[in-house]
Write an enzyme that holds these catalytic residues in place. Structure first.
Site, PDB file in Angstrom:
ATOM      1  N   LYS A 194       1.747   3.101  -6.746  1.00 29.09           N
ATOM      2  CA  LYS A 194       2.016   2.875  -5.332  1.00 29.09           C
ATOM      3  C   LYS A 194       1.776   4.175  -4.576  1.00 29.09           C
ATOM      4  O   LYS A 194       2.422   5.187  -4.847  1.00 29.09           O
ATOM      5  CB  LYS A 194       3.463   2.424  -5.163  1.00 29.09           C
ATOM      6  CG  LYS A 194       3.867   2.175  -3.722  1.00 29.09           C
ATOM      7  CD  LYS A 194       5.261   1.610  -3.655  1.00 29.09           C
ATOM      8  CE  LYS A 194       5.698   1.385  -2.230  1.00 29.09           C
ATOM      9  NZ  LYS A 194       7.076   0.868  -2.171  1.00 29.09           N
ATOM     10  N   LYS A 247      -1.083  -0.718  -5.280  1.00 29.33           N
ATOM     11  CA  LYS A 247      -0.755  -0.952  -3.882  1.00 29.33           C
ATOM     12  C   LYS A 247      -1.038   0.283  -3.062  1.00 29.33           C
ATOM     13  O   LYS A 247      -0.643   1.357  -3.499  1.00 29.33           O
ATOM     14  CB  LYS A 247       0.728  -1.320  -3.821  1.00 29.33           C
ATOM     15  CG  LYS A 247       1.312  -1.452  -2.459  1.00 29.33           C
ATOM     16  CD  LYS A 247       2.768  -1.751  -2.584  1.00 29.33           C
ATOM     17  CE  LYS A 247       3.323  -1.738  -1.187  1.00 29.33           C
ATOM     18  NZ  LYS A 247       4.704  -1.465  -1.147  1.00 29.33           N
TER      19      LYS A 247
HETATM   20  C1  PBG Z   1       9.571  -1.043  -0.424  1.00 30.77           C
HETATM   21  C2  PBG Z   1       8.237  -1.596  -0.108  1.00 30.77           C
HETATM   22  C3  PBG Z   1       7.330  -1.222   0.890  1.00 30.77           C
HETATM   23  C4  PBG Z   1       6.284  -2.149   0.828  1.00 30.77           C
HETATM   24  C5  PBG Z   1       6.569  -3.023  -0.209  1.00 30.77           C
HETATM   25  N1  PBG Z   1       7.766  -2.649  -0.787  1.00 30.77           N
HETATM   26  C6  PBG Z   1       7.404  -0.205   1.944  1.00 30.77           C
HETATM   27  C7  PBG Z   1       7.256   1.214   1.692  1.00 30.77           C
HETATM   28  O1  PBG Z   1       7.100   1.692   0.575  1.00 30.77           O
HETATM   29  O2  PBG Z   1       7.326   1.920   2.699  1.00 30.77           O
HETATM   30  C8  PBG Z   1       5.102  -2.199   1.747  1.00 30.77           C
HETATM   31  C9  PBG Z   1       4.418  -3.499   1.825  1.00 30.77           C
HETATM   32  C10 PBG Z   1       3.509  -3.663   2.983  1.00 30.77           C
HETATM   33  O3  PBG Z   1       3.166  -2.702   3.694  1.00 30.77           O
HETATM   34  O4  PBG Z   1       3.101  -4.805   3.208  1.00 30.77           O
HETATM   35  N2  PBG Z   1       9.591   0.218  -0.916  1.00 30.77           N
END
Ligand code: PBG
Length: 322
Positions: A194, A247
């Site tokens: 991520k 992601k």
């Molecule tokens: C929680 C999380 C996030 C997203 C999914 N789970 C936000 C972040 O890390 O700021 C983002 C998903 C999206 O942008 O659609 N940590």
């Protein structure tokens, strides 16, 4: 021997193109992300995500039902609690908004897979994904809280736990705790890779989870790194993850492909809020054809190697695909 090779022979009409198509999308590939908030009769559209809403539980049930009826069989739930505090209490409260929502969906909708996003940022008043001391996000104490959240999510009936906070060691900690509590059958879909991405902007509006100071670069990955992605994926694999997620998706197709080639677990990719918002916005301006571009982006993500795609387009596009 012909002098000219003629690949166009296989492109002459829709039927022959369908015959030789290498990548196809199906509603079964999709996971539909939904934001659940407190109250009743709430269906509040997110400004930067047209077509996406904060939904109270009664409205959530309607949405899951509608998605189910067009062939979407998996949803991932994000809680948006009224009350936030420094340690994200509502993330692991037995009657937290997410736990209530999981129970309600499992009770009211048949044959739908409920994935629980497992993080703290939607539940902390500072908006970070863990607990803070002297301006630092602490690792191990945050993992302890995630573990508690995973257990209450499993108790509520979640089918899959999807930890997303990028603390070190969260997969093994959650795996051990699930097993000890009799949930050895529940898979972990790890947000293994991520990135610290600007593409999460609209999500933070939807979840009211923008960090109140600093940013997430101390725990999410540097967009410049791909070898490090392999290391993150390897660690989660060794710790017992059942599925690995990358992601965002479209800006990281090379990473999806690399993870696909290296690991034999199912690979998920998250087409995040900013990817969705850009397509929606340009579509609304008449600058691109929204549906066509959305399908092209999703096809690319699958072609790169994703088996599973989390996408806000899931419900809208399901009809087009089945
Ligand atoms: C929680 C999380 C996030 C997203 C999914 N789970 C936000 C972040 O890390 O700021 C983002 C998903 C999206 O942008 O659609 N940590």
């Amino acid at each position: 021997m012909n002098l000219i090779e003629r690949p166009r022979r296989l492109r002459r009409n829709p039927t022959i193109r369908a015959l030789v198509r290498e990548t196809t999308l199906s509603p079964d590939d999709f996971v539909y992300p939904l934001f659940v908030c407190e109250g009743e009769g709430v269906r509040r559209e997110i400004g930067s995500m047209p077509g996406v809403f904060n939904l109270s539980i009664d409205e959530l049930i309607k949405e899951v039902d509608a998605a189910r009826s067009v062939g979407i069989r998996s949803v991932i739930l994000f809680g948006v609690p009224d009350e936030k505090d420094a340690v994200g209490t509502q993330a692991y409260a037995e009657d937290g908004i997410t736990q209530q929502a999981i129970r309600a969906v499992k009770r009211e909708v048949k044959d739908v897979l409920v994935i629980a996003d497992n993080c703290l940022c939607e539940y902390t008043d500072h908006g970070h994904c863990g607990v803070i001391e002297a301006g630092e996000v602490l690792n191990d104490p945050s993992v302890e809280l995630l573990v508690r959240a995973a257990i209450t999510q499993a108790e509520a009936g979640a089918d899959i736990i999807a930890p997303s906070n990028m603390m070190d060691g969260f997969v093994v900690a959650i795996r051990e705790a699930l097993d000890e509590s009799g949930f050895e059958q529940i898979p972990i879909m790890s947000y293994a890779v991520k990135y610290a991405s600007g593409f999460y902007g609209p999500f933070r509006e939807a979840a009211q989870s923008a960090p109140q100071f600093g940013d997430r670069r101390g725990y999410q990955m540097d967009p410049a790194n791909s070898r490090e992605a392999m290391r993150e994926a390897e660690l989660d694999y060794q710790q017992g993850a059942d599925m690995l997620m990358v992601k965002p998706a479209l800006p990281y197709l090379d990473i999806i492909r690399a993870v696909r080639e290296r690991f034999d677990l199912p690979i998920a990719a998250y087409q995040v809020s900013g990817e969705y918002a850009m397509i929606k916005a340009a579509g609304r301006l008449g600058w691109i054809e929204e549906e066509r571009v959305a399908l092209e982006a999703l096809t690319s993500i699958k072609r790169a190697g994703a088996d599973i795609i989390l996408t806000y387009f899931a419900r809208d596009l399901a009809n087009r695909l089945s």
